[in-house]
Design an enzyme around this catalytic site. Sequence first.
Site, PDB file in Angstrom:
ATOM      1  CB  CYS A 295      50.114 -21.037  -9.830  1.00 25.11           C
ATOM      2  SG  CYS A 295      49.505 -21.846  -8.332  1.00 25.11           S
ATOM      3  CB  THR A 296      51.529 -18.014  -5.105  1.00 21.22           C
ATOM      4  OG1 THR A 296      50.310 -18.665  -4.786  1.00 21.22           O
ATOM      5  CG2 THR A 296      51.269 -16.570  -5.457  1.00 21.22           C
ATOM      6  CG  HIS A 297      51.125 -23.865  -4.666  1.00 21.31           C
ATOM      7  ND1 HIS A 297      50.139 -23.003  -4.296  1.00 21.31           N
ATOM      8  CD2 HIS A 297      51.078 -24.884  -3.768  1.00 21.31           C
ATOM      9  CE1 HIS A 297      49.516 -23.483  -3.230  1.00 21.31           C
ATOM     10  NE2 HIS A 297      50.069 -24.618  -2.888  1.00 21.31           N
TER      11      HIS A 297
ATOM     12  CB  CYS B   4      45.546 -15.884  -4.911  1.00 19.75           C
ATOM     13  SG  CYS B   4      44.540 -17.158  -5.689  1.00 19.75           S
ATOM     14  CG  ASN B   5      49.298 -16.234 -10.284  1.00 21.25           C
ATOM     15  OD1 ASN B   5      49.682 -15.507 -11.186  1.00 21.25           O
ATOM     16  ND2 ASN B   5      50.092 -16.628  -9.307  1.00 21.25           N
ATOM     17  CB  THR B   6      42.945 -18.429  -9.086  1.00 21.99           C
ATOM     18  OG1 THR B   6      43.783 -19.521  -9.475  1.00 21.99           O
ATOM     19  CG2 THR B   6      41.530 -18.722  -9.521  1.00 21.99           C
TER      20      THR B   6
ATOM     21  CG  ASP C  59      47.075 -17.837  -1.784  1.00 22.60           C
ATOM     22  OD1 ASP C  59      46.593 -17.780  -2.926  1.00 22.60           O
ATOM     23  OD2 ASP C  59      47.684 -18.830  -1.361  1.00 22.60           O
ATOM     24  CB  SER C  60      43.016 -19.973  -2.476  1.00 18.09           C
ATOM     25  OG  SER C  60      44.222 -20.482  -2.999  1.00 18.09           O
TER      26      SER C  60
ATOM     27  CD  GLU D 279      48.761 -27.437  -1.072  1.00 22.19           C
ATOM     28  OE1 GLU D 279      47.779 -28.098  -0.703  1.00 22.19           O
ATOM     29  OE2 GLU D 279      48.840 -26.200  -0.948  1.00 22.19           O
TER      30      GLU D 279
ATOM     31  CE1 TYR E 273      39.301 -19.406  -2.313  1.00 25.76           C
ATOM     32  CE2 TYR E 273      40.157 -17.337  -3.155  1.00 25.76           C
ATOM     33  CZ  TYR E 273      39.574 -18.053  -2.136  1.00 25.76           C
ATOM     34  OH  TYR E 273      39.264 -17.425  -0.961  1.00 25.76           O
ATOM     35  N   GLY E 274      41.403 -22.381  -7.874  1.00 27.32           N
ATOM     36  CA  GLY E 274      41.744 -22.561  -9.289  1.00 27.32           C
ATOM     37  C   GLY E 274      40.860 -23.501 -10.071  1.00 27.32           C
TER      38      GLY E 274
END
Lengths: 288, 288
Positions: free
Chosen positions: A192-194, A81-83, A18-19, A160, A50-51
């Site tokens: 998005c994984t967040h 990571c979705n992006t 992931d980023s 975050e 990355y997004g």
Amino acid sequence: VQDENKSTAAKLPIGIFDSGVGGLTVVKQLKKLLPNEALIYFGDTARIPYGTKSPRLIQQYALEDALFLLQFDIKLLVIACNTASALALDVLLENLKIPVLGVVTPGAEAAVKETLEGKIGVLGTSATINSDMYAKEITKRNPNARISSQPCPLLVPLIEEGWINDEITALTLKKYLKQPLEDKVDTIIMGCTHYPLLETAIQKVTGGGVRLIDSGKETARKVKELLKKSGLLNIESKAKESQFYVSDIPDKFEEIGSLFLGEKLSFLERVDFDRFLISNKDHPFLKK
Amino acid sequence: VQDENKSTAAKLPIGIFDSGVGGLTVVKQLKKLLPNEALIYFGDTARIPYGTKSPRLIQQYALEDALFLLQFDIKLLVIACNTASALALDVLLENLKIPVLGVVTPGAEAAVKETLEGKIGVLGTSATINSDMYAKEITKRNPNARISSQPCPLLVPLIEEGWINDEITALTLKKYLKQPLEDKVDTIIMGCTHYPLLETAIQKVTGGGVRLIDSGKETARKVKELLKKSGLLNIESKAKESQFYVSDIPDKFEEIGSLFLGEKLSFLERVDFDRFLISNKDHPFLKK
């Protein structure tokens, strides 16, 4: 002999990248579903996010991240990571000999199954939404689906910052969800994984009638399915310790990381990623 | 002979770098004050942001950015990024033969001059605030100053989302400014090159009695002063075209860049920065 090779291959670890820390939500799901698998994680915290970056750069970064994980002789690569999944899955499939799974296809598949009226909302980073990859994967499975896509660049920084149950986050969600709700979506992909950390906050804005899809959770299921099908499930009964590598360890990293993983980060190591890339400069996966 | 050398040196360009587009607010000020100077800008958009990363990584990135600009035989280097100034000015001064100016010292100096009661607020990224560099530079000049520092990680994403006059931005500012205003600051340093775009919004929250310091503006003044003192002012009367290099050109980049610069970005080129670093891997400025 083939069976013997398979049982050896089954013992190899799964690589996940992931980023940054977001992919740890996918690791959490993988650990739950597949406790016998050895997991090796790489988070590119030195170049996160990355997004907001260009497709070309995201593809380069994804290849480099994969290259790092290939050192560990992994049996399967998960793009958590979705992006990177939206922009670089094809590039990785083209370049790697092992199976690669992204989070976009499982998320799209689940949404198509869940939706009642075929009206699906997609939330994601700017790069993910601009790629239109969720829309393409949904339409492939249901050509009549109506899709309402919404870039949400502020959600990652809000999470975050730790403002999970905050008025400001609620207002931001209301703003981002306005159009999808006007479009009467009955299902929303948290692309998005967040975002699963905001599941409760999102559900408050949408109301209970809208189903939320966690692409990471769906991906963990797909991983298990794929390993089973290909005879690569690790059937040893000992739970494996996961290894976590990152390209930077900023302030509060372990705190935020543990929030995403749902437990303490055990084996954590910083990689000098620039040095790694320089020493691999002639690697066939890297652009000349 | 020395005078001749100086007049040749005076014709050399000024190098400016930032983690992205924020430093263009400094370029804007430099162009206003020093229209005869040739400016060469590098924005490290491939690795933006710096403000959430570790000191060690920020120092490495700053050295690499400087290395890129040194190719152009610059007479002076301006770090147009508060985070890099706070964390890496010393490292650059130690390693480079040309003069280097950051934005932190000029901002701190101006605040000490402006404050009436010696109560100064500092807004910045997490890395800038954690470095405590503004506080150190202020205390050096006024040991009795009372400093109220506030990390504001959401302001950059809010600005890049374009939510300049938005309720959500106003609420976020209120939250971030709560402590500094309770501490009765009379002067606030906008310690990130993005923040001047929120000058009006910040002033609305603080009320007119609080003075806002734009570190970028102060830095442009310092650059002029330094060039004058050292006989390096370019006295040719022809206005120079600036050159802009970036390590990534994501979606909407030129739009956002122009917003910061206050005019269209003329000469804009993408650098393959990884390749640049790899081809310079034995450069003495880079860590082995």
